[in-house]
Design a protein around this motif. Sequence first.
Motif, PDB file in Angstrom:
ATOM      1  N   GLY A 146      47.887  90.626  69.278  1.00  7.21           N
ATOM      2  CA  GLY A 146      48.240  90.954  67.903  1.00  7.21           C
ATOM      3  C   GLY A 146      48.060  92.432  67.689  1.00  7.21           C
ATOM      4  O   GLY A 146      47.117  93.035  68.202  1.00  7.21           O
ATOM      5  N   SER A 147      48.962  93.038  66.941  1.00  8.46           N
ATOM      6  CA  SER A 147      48.926  94.494  66.826  1.00  8.46           C
ATOM      7  C   SER A 147      48.898  95.035  65.410  1.00  8.46           C
ATOM      8  O   SER A 147      48.932  96.246  65.244  1.00  8.46           O
ATOM      9  CB  SER A 147      50.140  95.103  67.539  1.00  8.46           C
ATOM     10  OG  SER A 147      50.062  94.880  68.918  1.00  8.46           O
ATOM     11  N   ASN A 148      48.879  94.169  64.407  1.00  6.60           N
ATOM     12  CA  ASN A 148      48.689  94.765  63.093  1.00  6.60           C
ATOM     13  C   ASN A 148      47.342  94.340  62.552  1.00  6.60           C
ATOM     14  O   ASN A 148      46.543  93.693  63.217  1.00  6.60           O
ATOM     15  CB  ASN A 148      49.853  94.458  62.137  1.00  6.60           C
ATOM     16  CG  ASN A 148      49.792  93.058  61.546  1.00  6.60           C
ATOM     17  OD1 ASN A 148      48.850  92.313  61.748  1.00  6.60           O
ATOM     18  ND2 ASN A 148      50.812  92.709  60.802  1.00  6.60           N
ATOM     19  N   SER A 149      47.069  94.712  61.331  1.00 10.86           N
ATOM     20  CA  SER A 149      45.718  94.580  60.809  1.00 10.86           C
ATOM     21  C   SER A 149      45.253  93.140  60.652  1.00 10.86           C
ATOM     22  O   SER A 149      44.064  92.887  60.549  1.00 10.86           O
ATOM     23  CB  SER A 149      45.617  95.293  59.463  1.00 10.86           C
ATOM     24  OG  SER A 149      46.623  94.846  58.584  1.00 10.86           O
ATOM     25  N   ARG A 150      46.152  92.184  60.650  1.00 12.50           N
ATOM     26  CA  ARG A 150      45.706  90.791  60.571  1.00 12.50           C
ATOM     27  C   ARG A 150      45.002  90.368  61.855  1.00 12.50           C
ATOM     28  O   ARG A 150      44.150  89.492  61.851  1.00 12.50           O
ATOM     29  CB  ARG A 150      46.886  89.851  60.311  1.00 12.50           C
ATOM     30  CG  ARG A 150      47.389  89.871  58.889  1.00 12.50           C
ATOM     31  CD  ARG A 150      48.441  88.805  58.677  1.00 12.50           C
ATOM     32  NE  ARG A 150      47.878  87.463  58.839  1.00 12.50           N
ATOM     33  CZ  ARG A 150      48.631  86.372  58.979  1.00 12.50           C
ATOM     34  NH1 ARG A 150      49.952  86.479  59.008  1.00 12.50           N
ATOM     35  NH2 ARG A 150      48.075  85.188  59.097  1.00 12.50           N
ATOM     36  N   MET A 151      45.394  90.991  62.964  1.00 15.59           N
ATOM     37  CA  MET A 151      44.764  90.643  64.231  1.00 15.59           C
ATOM     38  C   MET A 151      43.724  91.668  64.646  1.00 15.59           C
ATOM     39  O   MET A 151      42.791  91.356  65.365  1.00 15.59           O
ATOM     40  CB  MET A 151      45.831  90.552  65.326  1.00 15.59           C
ATOM     41  CG  MET A 151      46.708  89.331  65.214  1.00 15.59           C
ATOM     42  SD  MET A 151      45.831  87.798  65.525  1.00 15.59           S
ATOM     43  CE  MET A 151      45.502  87.949  67.275  1.00 15.59           C
ATOM     44  N   THR A 189      48.934  78.322  59.365  1.00 16.04           N
ATOM     45  CA  THR A 189      48.940  79.711  59.813  1.00 16.04           C
ATOM     46  C   THR A 189      49.025  79.761  61.331  1.00 16.04           C
ATOM     47  O   THR A 189      49.052  78.734  62.016  1.00 16.04           O
ATOM     48  CB  THR A 189      47.669  80.447  59.358  1.00 16.04           C
ATOM     49  OG1 THR A 189      46.545  79.909  60.089  1.00 16.04           O
ATOM     50  CG2 THR A 189      47.436  80.267  57.861  1.00 16.04           C
ATOM     51  N   PHE A 190      49.032  80.962  61.874  1.00 18.63           N
ATOM     52  CA  PHE A 190      49.067  81.119  63.324  1.00 18.63           C
ATOM     53  C   PHE A 190      47.814  80.536  63.971  1.00 18.63           C
ATOM     54  O   PHE A 190      47.841  80.118  65.128  1.00 18.63           O
ATOM     55  CB  PHE A 190      49.238  82.590  63.714  1.00 18.63           C
ATOM     56  CG  PHE A 190      48.072  83.482  63.381  1.00 18.63           C
ATOM     57  CD1 PHE A 190      47.030  83.639  64.276  1.00 18.63           C
ATOM     58  CD2 PHE A 190      48.034  84.190  62.184  1.00 18.63           C
ATOM     59  CE1 PHE A 190      45.968  84.471  63.992  1.00 18.63           C
ATOM     60  CE2 PHE A 190      46.981  85.021  61.885  1.00 18.63           C
ATOM     61  CZ  PHE A 190      45.941  85.168  62.792  1.00 18.63           C
ATOM     62  N   ILE A 191      46.719  80.491  63.235  1.00 16.13           N
ATOM     63  CA  ILE A 191      45.488  79.922  63.786  1.00 16.13           C
ATOM     64  C   ILE A 191      45.684  78.440  64.074  1.00 16.13           C
ATOM     65  O   ILE A 191      45.246  77.920  65.119  1.00 16.13           O
ATOM     66  CB  ILE A 191      44.309  80.151  62.814  1.00 16.13           C
ATOM     67  CG1 ILE A 191      44.077  81.648  62.627  1.00 16.13           C
ATOM     68  CG2 ILE A 191      43.044  79.482  63.337  1.00 16.13           C
ATOM     69  CD1 ILE A 191      43.035  81.986  61.583  1.00 16.13           C
ATOM     70  N   ARG A 220      58.747  82.550  63.672  1.00 19.49           N
ATOM     71  CA  ARG A 220      57.624  83.022  62.851  1.00 19.49           C
ATOM     72  C   ARG A 220      57.156  81.931  61.897  1.00 19.49           C
ATOM     73  O   ARG A 220      56.105  82.053  61.277  1.00 19.49           O
ATOM     74  CB  ARG A 220      58.032  84.284  62.092  1.00 19.49           C
ATOM     75  CG  ARG A 220      58.338  85.462  63.016  1.00 19.49           C
ATOM     76  CD  ARG A 220      58.907  86.657  62.274  1.00 19.49           C
ATOM     77  NE  ARG A 220      59.381  87.675  63.209  1.00 19.49           N
ATOM     78  CZ  ARG A 220      60.030  88.767  62.850  1.00 19.49           C
ATOM     79  NH1 ARG A 220      60.286  88.987  61.559  1.00 19.49           N
ATOM     80  NH2 ARG A 220      60.426  89.647  63.759  1.00 19.49           N
ATOM     81  N   ASN A 221      57.957  80.900  61.773  1.00 19.80           N
ATOM     82  CA  ASN A 221      57.525  79.702  61.058  1.00 19.80           C
ATOM     83  C   ASN A 221      56.600  78.922  61.999  1.00 19.80           C
ATOM     84  O   ASN A 221      56.997  78.594  63.121  1.00 19.80           O
ATOM     85  CB  ASN A 221      58.739  78.853  60.695  1.00 19.80           C
ATOM     86  CG  ASN A 221      58.370  77.580  59.951  1.00 19.80           C
ATOM     87  OD1 ASN A 221      57.598  76.774  60.435  1.00 19.80           O
ATOM     88  ND2 ASN A 221      58.953  77.397  58.771  1.00 19.80           N
ATOM     89  N   GLU A 275      52.335  89.464  69.449  1.00 17.23           N
ATOM     90  CA  GLU A 275      52.428  89.774  68.019  1.00 17.23           C
ATOM     91  C   GLU A 275      52.348  88.499  67.180  1.00 17.23           C
ATOM     92  O   GLU A 275      53.163  88.268  66.282  1.00 17.23           O
ATOM     93  CB  GLU A 275      53.728  90.528  67.715  1.00 17.23           C
ATOM     94  CG  GLU A 275      53.955  91.754  68.581  1.00 17.23           C
ATOM     95  CD  GLU A 275      53.006  92.897  68.281  1.00 17.23           C
ATOM     96  OE1 GLU A 275      52.038  92.687  67.514  1.00 17.23           O
ATOM     97  OE2 GLU A 275      53.210  94.002  68.815  1.00 17.23           O
ATOM     98  N   ILE A 276      51.347  87.709  67.429  1.00 14.67           N
ATOM     99  CA  ILE A 276      51.265  86.409  66.766  1.00 14.67           C
ATOM    100  C   ILE A 276      51.028  86.538  65.267  1.00 14.67           C
ATOM    101  O   ILE A 276      51.251  85.592  64.505  1.00 14.67           O
ATOM    102  CB  ILE A 276      50.163  85.533  67.417  1.00 14.67           C
ATOM    103  CG1 ILE A 276      50.365  84.074  67.024  1.00 14.67           C
ATOM    104  CG2 ILE A 276      48.774  86.051  67.059  1.00 14.67           C
ATOM    105  CD1 ILE A 276      49.504  83.093  67.767  1.00 14.67           C
ATOM    106  N   GLN A 277      50.601  87.701  64.818  1.00 20.28           N
ATOM    107  CA  GLN A 277      50.392  87.877  63.378  1.00 20.28           C
ATOM    108  C   GLN A 277      51.698  87.799  62.590  1.00 20.28           C
ATOM    109  O   GLN A 277      51.688  87.685  61.369  1.00 20.28           O
ATOM    110  CB  GLN A 277      49.673  89.194  63.081  1.00 20.28           C
ATOM    111  CG  GLN A 277      50.546  90.431  63.122  1.00 20.28           C
ATOM    112  CD  GLN A 277      50.866  90.859  64.538  1.00 20.28           C
ATOM    113  OE1 GLN A 277      50.182  90.468  65.482  1.00 20.28           O
ATOM    114  NE2 GLN A 277      51.908  91.662  64.691  1.00 20.28           N
ATOM    115  N   PHE A 278      52.850  87.838  63.286  1.00 19.20           N
ATOM    116  CA  PHE A 278      54.133  87.700  62.598  1.00 19.20           C
ATOM    117  C   PHE A 278      54.371  86.268  62.113  1.00 19.20           C
ATOM    118  O   PHE A 278      55.289  86.030  61.327  1.00 19.20           O
ATOM    119  CB  PHE A 278      55.279  88.133  63.517  1.00 19.20           C
ATOM    120  CG  PHE A 278      55.541  89.612  63.511  1.00 19.20           C
ATOM    121  CD1 PHE A 278      56.455  90.165  62.635  1.00 19.20           C
ATOM    122  CD2 PHE A 278      54.854  90.453  64.374  1.00 19.20           C
ATOM    123  CE1 PHE A 278      56.689  91.532  62.626  1.00 19.20           C
ATOM    124  CE2 PHE A 278      55.079  91.819  64.374  1.00 19.20           C
ATOM    125  CZ  PHE A 278      56.003  92.358  63.496  1.00 19.20           C
TER     126      PHE A 278
END
Length: 433
Positions: A134-139, A114-116, A68-69, A94-97
Amino acid sequence: MAIPRKQYLQKLIDKQDNGRVKIITGIRRCGKSYLLFNIYTKYLRESGVQNEQIIGIALDELPNAMYRNPIELDKYIREQVKDTSRRYYILIDEIQFVSEIQNPYVEDATSKLTFIDVVLGLMKIKNADVYVTGSNSRMLSTDILTQFRDRGDEIRVYPLSFAEFYEGYEGDKRDAWLDYYTYGGMPVVLSLSSHEEKSRYLRDLFTRTYLKDVIERHAIQNDSEVLEDLLNILASTIGSLTNPTKLSNTFNSEKHIKINSTTIDKYLRYFIEGFIISKAERYDVKGKKYIQTPHKYYFTDVGVRNARLGFRKQEETHIMENILYCDLLRRGFDVDVGVVEQNIKTKDGKKLRKQLEVDFIINRGSKRYYIQSALTIAEPRKREQEIASLIRIPDSFSKIVVVRDYIKHWRDDHGILYVGIEQFLLDENMIDL
């Protein structure tokens, strides 16, 4: 039974090796991860891609927590892309992690990784093809492609269509529609047997996942109950015209809570960004212009909507309209709500302007269709009421009435096609009869 999700698999195949990141989005638990790691991976292997050419990592799993780092994730993937003569497929779930960290390569304290940054860097590897979910609100936000600086292709995944649900339904097929309009198309629902199991799953999904995502993404402190009330009101009024001002008035009159229309509008946008609901714009057919307000709101999954209300408000006519709307979006149509103005005279000779509704105006390329959703047209007066708007549309595009009744499709003297909802949803070619 595994559902093949052929529509989405084909989209992935069409975009394979196109030099852009493939971003798989959609409401949580609709099957994005399964699509990528099971269905698409199987396709790659059957196409001759070797296992070592497929680099997959699920960041929501604890053994992968160190990745996740962003620096560690980038290092891990690059170490596996060794042979420059081979093509590699990078699948990140789940890249938002991926955490946001201070950029160690620059002195500017405001510079973050960031993941970007990870994804944009991986895209520069010439022999790599990159896919992320991605499955949470960041994605789950509509600005996702902007975040990737217009270098990505979004593949929007919906819950199971009725055709997919029907294919995987193991009970009496005559009950498939009843179960679908009650419990919706979340894939897990097909594996649950009792009403209690399905109800609990859908209720928990709403409160512990969807609402939690919205609250965390937007750091909402004190309005969680307002969000729940707003969703309840929307769930109770699917297929009805409304706007933030009307909803604000409802809070004031029924909930005795003062909340202004600006705040309501903001919360509606949050729900839309999270794919919980969709907004249908209104279009004046004769005037050829959009009407600013009011609009209609529909839920991405009717099972989630029904569970939200404790399965109490089961008006099949509105649920059927919601299902039809979502299926048309899934097929790739642009979907609006139509208005046809009619000038009439009262008994005392006064002129009045009346607005007749067309449930859906759908467009794709040069094709347009007008669709009316009706529970039944058995009574002549009811049929006249349903087609009143359609026969006043001054063009030759196809006009369709979709009914709940199981009927053999037919056309009337106006050229309007009548077809049953189950046939319409099971056969996509029915729209062009």
